[in-house]
Write an enzyme that holds these catalytic residues in place. Structure first.
Site, mmCIF file in Angstrom:
data_model
loop_
_atom_site.group_PDB
_atom_site.id
_atom_site.type_symbol
_atom_site.label_atom_id
_atom_site.label_comp_id
_atom_site.label_asym_id
_atom_site.label_seq_id
_atom_site.Cartn_x
_atom_site.Cartn_y
_atom_site.Cartn_z
ATOM 1 N N ASN A 7 47.601 42.950 57.064
ATOM 2 C CA ASN A 7 48.417 44.162 56.975
ATOM 3 C C ASN A 7 47.611 45.265 57.669
ATOM 4 O OD1 ASN A 7 49.840 46.412 56.265
ATOM 5 N ND2 ASN A 7 49.793 46.046 54.053
ATOM 6 N N ARG A 94 52.183 41.708 58.254
ATOM 7 C CA ARG A 94 53.172 42.660 57.800
ATOM 8 C C ARG A 94 53.471 43.580 58.976
ATOM 9 N NH1 ARG A 94 52.705 46.890 52.771
ATOM 10 N NH2 ARG A 94 54.850 47.608 52.933
ATOM 11 N N HIS A 183 59.928 48.653 52.441
ATOM 12 C CA HIS A 183 59.527 47.868 51.261
ATOM 13 C C HIS A 183 60.399 46.623 51.089
ATOM 14 C CE1 HIS A 183 58.133 51.834 49.146
ATOM 15 N NE2 HIS A 183 57.073 51.235 49.659
ATOM 16 N N HIS A 211 61.097 50.049 43.384
ATOM 17 C CA HIS A 211 59.700 49.889 43.813
ATOM 18 C C HIS A 211 59.074 51.283 43.807
ATOM 19 C CE1 HIS A 211 56.356 48.109 46.283
ATOM 20 N NE2 HIS A 211 56.158 49.404 46.420
ATOM 21 N N LEU A 212 58.240 51.540 42.805
ATOM 22 C CA LEU A 212 57.678 52.880 42.630
ATOM 23 C C LEU A 212 56.157 52.820 42.774
ATOM 24 C CD1 LEU A 212 59.740 53.746 39.398
ATOM 25 C CD2 LEU A 212 60.423 54.157 41.776
ATOM 26 N N ASN A 214 52.868 54.735 45.629
ATOM 27 C CA ASN A 214 52.626 55.975 46.376
ATOM 28 C C ASN A 214 53.853 56.314 47.203
ATOM 29 O OD1 ASN A 214 50.022 56.763 45.591
ATOM 30 N ND2 ASN A 214 49.188 55.031 46.759
ATOM 31 N N ARG A 244 55.450 62.609 49.448
ATOM 32 C CA ARG A 244 56.687 62.801 50.221
ATOM 33 C C ARG A 244 57.758 63.434 49.340
ATOM 34 N NH1 ARG A 244 56.529 56.920 51.877
ATOM 35 N NH2 ARG A 244 55.125 56.837 53.657
ATOM 36 N N ARG A 288 49.043 58.887 37.507
ATOM 37 C CA ARG A 288 48.199 58.934 36.301
ATOM 38 C C ARG A 288 47.695 60.343 36.043
ATOM 39 N NH1 ARG A 288 45.045 53.779 38.449
ATOM 40 N NH2 ARG A 288 45.549 54.983 40.310
ATOM 41 N N GLY A 334 52.961 50.145 41.800
ATOM 42 C CA GLY A 334 51.919 50.676 40.908
ATOM 43 C C GLY A 334 52.473 51.466 39.727
ATOM 44 N N GLU A 337 55.122 49.110 37.610
ATOM 45 C CA GLU A 337 54.492 48.052 36.819
ATOM 46 C C GLU A 337 53.633 48.614 35.686
ATOM 47 O OE1 GLU A 337 52.426 45.248 39.442
ATOM 48 O OE2 GLU A 337 54.059 45.492 40.872
ATOM 49 N N ASN A 338 53.191 49.877 35.849
ATOM 50 C CA ASN A 338 52.199 50.398 34.896
ATOM 51 C C ASN A 338 52.601 51.613 34.078
ATOM 52 O OD1 ASN A 338 49.840 48.641 35.471
ATOM 53 N ND2 ASN A 338 50.183 49.429 37.527
ATOM 54 N N GLU A 388 53.685 41.200 47.876
ATOM 55 C CA GLU A 388 54.175 41.181 49.254
ATOM 56 C C GLU A 388 53.412 40.171 50.108
ATOM 57 O OE1 GLU A 388 53.839 45.443 48.674
ATOM 58 O OE2 GLU A 388 55.465 45.695 50.121
HETATM 59 P P1 ADP Z 1 51.165 51.911 47.370
HETATM 60 O O1 ADP Z 1 52.542 52.465 47.526
HETATM 61 O O2 ADP Z 1 50.124 52.654 48.141
HETATM 62 O O3 ADP Z 1 51.094 50.399 47.492
HETATM 63 P P2 ADP Z 1 50.814 51.416 44.532
HETATM 64 O O4 ADP Z 1 52.017 50.534 44.453
HETATM 65 O O5 ADP Z 1 49.484 50.809 44.294
HETATM 66 O O6 ADP Z 1 50.780 52.249 45.867
HETATM 67 O O7 ADP Z 1 51.042 52.599 43.466
HETATM 68 C C1 ADP Z 1 50.168 53.654 43.314
HETATM 69 C C2 ADP Z 1 50.681 54.533 42.183
HETATM 70 O O8 ADP Z 1 50.702 53.798 40.974
HETATM 71 C C3 ADP Z 1 49.841 55.782 41.943
HETATM 72 O O9 ADP Z 1 50.672 56.913 41.793
HETATM 73 C C4 ADP Z 1 49.186 55.466 40.612
HETATM 74 O O10 ADP Z 1 48.948 56.626 39.863
HETATM 75 C C5 ADP Z 1 50.243 54.639 39.930
HETATM 76 N N1 ADP Z 1 49.664 53.935 38.785
HETATM 77 C C6 ADP Z 1 48.771 52.919 38.796
HETATM 78 N N2 ADP Z 1 48.428 52.603 37.513
HETATM 79 C C7 ADP Z 1 49.116 53.444 36.700
HETATM 80 C C8 ADP Z 1 49.194 53.641 35.286
HETATM 81 N N3 ADP Z 1 48.494 52.893 34.450
HETATM 82 N N4 ADP Z 1 50.012 54.605 34.822
HETATM 83 C C9 ADP Z 1 50.733 55.376 35.661
HETATM 84 N N5 ADP Z 1 50.713 55.234 36.997
HETATM 85 C C10 ADP Z 1 49.914 54.297 37.513
#
Ligand code: ADP
Length: 404
Positions: A7, A94, A183, A211-212, A214, A244, A288, A334, A337-338, A388
């Site tokens: 990538n 990619r 995505h 898909h949430l 950055n 963005r 976060r 990110g 999932e989190n 991915e």
């Molecule tokens: P990218 O789009 O660059 O691939 P990711 O899918 O890794 O990014 O997502 C990054 C985002 O996920 C950041 O905003 C980060 O704060 C958020 N994130 C990661 N872990 C957590 C968490 N435990 N709680 C809330 N947000 C999280």
């Protein structure tokens, strides 16, 4: 079949080496990141599962030097995972933009390479970097089959009324201005995985994938095919993201330009790099940090969080209408999932759609496949860990096998 997944960005490249036994049976042998390509000092971060991460600082002049460093470490005595380079049977890339040329992944030949090149005008930051990767591999591993997996191709099934902007039609004809969506690999992967996980028929399903990360985008998937997606001509459109803005009234652009004496390029930078969670909160682009600041009383962080969840909810409502109802809502990336908080706030008020959210289960879920709606919920809400690189490796394996 051992596949190297690449990538390539403009100043970095991510890699994974996967040993693919079949679509679902695979072993990750190593992964890593080469960063600060072209700067005075670069770095190679290499990780073999179960071992400590290795960081090697060295100047990395260009992508060829970066990929050579990756190939050396992969075959090296100390940290290597391959006996020799010959063990790699194919390379999957990619590629950001496939335009209207590619509705699926493609074996790279001269024609495909020239089409990717033609699309640099639509993805000026990404396609040129992807091409550098393709050409570096050609030089370092002559004759190895290479496959391009496009961020846009899953979205090529959108109907014309979903992808056409209501601006003079000539701009579509002259410049290809339309919704492309991004995505795609993630939306395709998680929609399929969600159907499999829930034991439902993908061919007869209405799924909304969020898909949430950055960058964020939401897709409406009907019977396994994309019918609409929130990112548009560029990844700028849709829900607010880390930096963005997402969708805004287009005339805000000339208004600010005139008031502040800014060029279109400067406004683009503001909308891409200084807006979203960062722009509203003034705190951070990282979800976060926003959650932490909001919890300790920062009003603008709290506003940024509320805008994000409200806009996601609005698009879910719009896509439920576009799909004629919804069976499954998927959270991934990110944040998806989190962040239990974003998932919970987004799903509040969706009871009318048939969502019965289970916040007790939701709170404990991080980075794995899980159902976060109640058993009685008509609409299933799930978190799915996206992958991915696995999609790229799968497509690469299947395309290369089909050529034999
Ligand atoms: P990218 O789009 O660059 O691939 P990711 O899918 O890794 O990014 O997502 C990054 C985002 O996920 C950041 O905003 C980060 O704060 C958020 N994130 C990661 N872990 C957590 C968490 N435990 N709680 C809330 N947000 C999280």
């Amino acid at each position: 079949m051992i596949i190297l997944v690449l990538n390539c960005g403009s100043s970095s490249l991510k890699y994974q080496v996967l040993d693919m036994k079949s679509d679902n049976e695979f072993t990750l042998k190593a992964k890593g990141l080469v960063e600060r390509i072209g700067e005075k000092m670069g770095a190679l971060n290499h990780q073999v599962p179960g071992q400590d991460k290795l960081v090697i600082e060295q100047p990395i002049a260009d992508h060829t030097v970066g990929i050579r460093a990756v190939l050396e470490i992969l075959t090296g005595k100390e940290h290597g995972v391959l006996g020799s380079l010959a063990e790699i049977e194919a390379v999957g890339h990619r590629v950001a933009h496939g335009g209207e040329f590619f509705s699926g992944s493609a074996l790279i030949n001269d024609k495909v390479e020239s089409d990717i090149e033609k699309l640099c005008v639509l993805a000026p930051l990404h396609n040129p970097a992807n091409l550098l990767g393709v050409r570096a591999v050609k030089e370092l591993m002559p004759g190895i089959p290479q496959v391009a997996v496009f961020d846009t191709s899953f979205h090529q099934t959108m109907p014309d009324y979903a992808y056409t902007y209501a601006i003079p039609y000539e701009y579509y004809e002259k410049f290809g201005i339309r919704r492309y969506g991004f995505h795609g690999t993630s939306h395709k992967f998680v929609s399929r995985r969600a159907a499999e996980f829930l034991g439902i028929d993908l061919g007869n399903s209405r799924i909304i994938t969020c898909h949430l990360g950055n960058g964020s985008s939401i897709t409406a998937v009907k019977d396994g095919r994309c019918i609409d997606t929130s990112m548009g001509f560029t990844p700028q459109e849709g829900v607010p993201m880390g930096t963005r803005s997402g969708t805004i009234d287009a005339t805000i652009v000339p208004f600010i330009a005139e008031k502040e004496g800014l060029t279109p390029k400067q406004i683009e930078t503001i909308l891409n790099k200084k807006s979203g969670l960062l722009g509203v909160s003034g705190v951070s682009s990282d979800c976060r940090d926003i959650e932490q600041a909001a919890a300790s009383g920062n009003v603008r962080a709290s506003l940024a969080q509320n805008i994000l969840c409200y806009q996601i909810k609005k698009i879910i409502g719009a896509y439920a209408a576009a799909l004629g109802g919804v069976d499954v809502i998927v959270f991934t990336g990110g944040i998806g999932e989190n962040s239990a908080l974003v998932r919970c706030d987004t799903c509040q008020g969706l009871e009318y759609l048939g969502v019965e959210f289970d916040d007790t289960v939701n709170q404990g879920i991080h980075g794995k496949d899980a159902v976060i709606s109640k058993p009685s919920s008509r609409v299933k809400v799930v978190t799915i860990a996206t992958n991915e690189e696995l999609v790229i490796a799968r497509d690469t394996m299947n395309i290369v096998k089909s050529q034999k």
